[in-house]
Design a protein around this motif. Structure first.
Motif, PDB file in Angstrom:
ATOM      1  N   ASN A 166       0.827  -1.204   0.000  1.00 33.21           N
ATOM      2  CA  ASN A 166       0.000   0.000   0.000  1.00 33.21           C
ATOM      3  C   ASN A 166       0.862   1.254   0.000  1.00 33.21           C
ATOM      4  O   ASN A 166       0.527   2.253  -0.665  1.00 33.21           O
ATOM      5  CB  ASN A 166      -0.931  -0.008   1.208  1.00 33.21           C
ATOM      6  N   ALA A 167       1.978   1.228   0.734  1.00 30.82           N
ATOM      7  CA  ALA A 167       2.881   2.382   0.758  1.00 30.82           C
ATOM      8  C   ALA A 167       3.538   2.585  -0.603  1.00 30.82           C
ATOM      9  O   ALA A 167       3.672   3.726  -1.070  1.00 30.82           O
ATOM     10  CB  ALA A 167       3.933   2.190   1.849  1.00 30.82           C
ATOM     11  N   SER A 185       0.933   4.025  -3.025  1.00 35.26           N
ATOM     12  CA  SER A 185       0.675   5.440  -2.730  1.00 35.26           C
ATOM     13  C   SER A 185       1.813   6.319  -3.232  1.00 35.26           C
ATOM     14  O   SER A 185       1.580   7.412  -3.770  1.00 35.26           O
ATOM     15  CB  SER A 185       0.471   5.638  -1.224  1.00 35.26           C
ATOM     16  N   THR A 216       1.690   6.774  -7.118  1.00 33.77           N
ATOM     17  CA  THR A 216       0.449   7.293  -7.673  1.00 33.77           C
ATOM     18  C   THR A 216       0.379   8.801  -7.473  1.00 33.77           C
ATOM     19  O   THR A 216       0.598   9.273  -6.349  1.00 33.77           O
ATOM     20  CB  THR A 216      -0.763   6.629  -7.001  1.00 33.77           C
ATOM     21  N   THR A 259      -0.948  12.224  -6.444  1.00 32.10           N
ATOM     22  CA  THR A 259      -1.939  12.523  -5.407  1.00 32.10           C
ATOM     23  C   THR A 259      -2.919  13.608  -5.830  1.00 32.10           C
ATOM     24  O   THR A 259      -4.103  13.528  -5.535  1.00 32.10           O
ATOM     25  CB  THR A 259      -1.224  12.942  -4.112  1.00 32.10           C
ATOM     26  N   SER A 299      -4.739  -1.413  -7.083  1.00 32.39           N
ATOM     27  CA  SER A 299      -3.481  -1.237  -7.814  1.00 32.39           C
ATOM     28  C   SER A 299      -3.684  -0.696  -9.222  1.00 32.39           C
ATOM     29  O   SER A 299      -2.719  -0.545  -9.960  1.00 32.39           O
ATOM     30  CB  SER A 299      -2.729  -2.572  -7.884  1.00 32.39           C
ATOM     31  N   VAL A 353      -4.972   2.655 -10.916  1.00 33.88           N
ATOM     32  CA  VAL A 353      -5.293   4.005 -10.450  1.00 33.88           C
ATOM     33  C   VAL A 353      -5.097   5.006 -11.591  1.00 33.88           C
ATOM     34  O   VAL A 353      -4.298   4.780 -12.507  1.00 33.88           O
ATOM     35  CB  VAL A 353      -4.405   4.399  -9.256  1.00 33.88           C
TER      36      VAL A 353
END
Length: 216
Positions: free
Chosen positions: A47-48, A51, A54, A56, A112, A114
């Motif tokens: 998840n890190a 993030s 991706t 923001t 996953s 995005v």
């Protein structure tokens, strides 16, 4: 003579090594290879990584830019093969997937796929879709492979049917009312949200002002 087979030097055969000194496979050795961390154990790391890879904050779309109409105006030789508008929509996680992530015992589901960057270069406008593939390296580390694909529009999990209708469908309705052809084709895996999107478009179309304009 020309065309005759070429003599190749003979390579001596190697003798096979003796197998008497090989260490036999045991259950303990086999069990040690399964001690590597699993994907579920790397959930927080994945998840890190997702993030971090991706974007923001995506810039707002230019409301004066109409991709569908701009493609139609750029058609050449009377052929409108350039008027295809390709969009993709990423659905949010559903109830069973959220339950599994909360410890429901059904495995791990990661968001996953995005939306990526929105770019406009030389009059060409594209939106990016990022496909992150979580992997565990041979050393047991969490890694991420990312592929980038570009579309005319990319609608994320927070998108609405109204947003999709206004950007991709309303121009086609206008063309159809002018006697031209407008087609919406939905393609995707079972459960990806095709029916939800198409039903939402039809609901918006049924309540739009075009029918009142026709009756008037």
């Amino acid at each position: 003579p020309l065309g005759a087979p070429i003599d190749q030097p003979q390579v001596p055969k190697r003798s096979k090594p003796a197998l008497t000194n090989r260490r036999p496979f045991t259950a303990d050795r086999g069990a040690s290879s399964s001690s590597a961390p699993s994907i579920d154990e790397h959930a927080s790391k994945f998840n890190a990584l997702i993030s971090a890879a991706t974007p923001t904050a995506l810039p707002p779309r230019d409301l004066n830019l109409n991709v569908v109409e701009s493609k139609a105006s750029n058609s050449q030789n009377g052929l409108e093969t350039s008027t295809f508008t390709v969009c993709t929509r990423v659905r949010p996680l559903l109830g069973p997937e959220l339950i599994n992530n909360a410890g429901g015992g059904g495995g791990l589901t990661l968001s996953s796929v995005v939306p990526g960057r929105r770019t406009s270069i030389g009059g060409n406008y594209t939106e990016e879709l990022l496909l992150h593939t979580p992997k565990v390296s041979i050393t047991g580390n969490a890694t991420l492979d990312t592929l980038s694909h570009h579309f005319d529009y990319v609608f994320g999990p927070d998108s609405t049917n109204e947003e999709i209708y206004d950007l991709a469908c309303a121009p086609l309705v206008k063309r159809a009312l002018n006697g031209q052809v407008g087609v919406i084709f939905a393609y995707g895996q079972t459960g990806s949200g095709k029916t939800h999107t198409m039903s939402g478009i039809l609901d918006i179309l049924a309540t739009s002002a075009i029918f009142s304009d026709l009756t008037n």
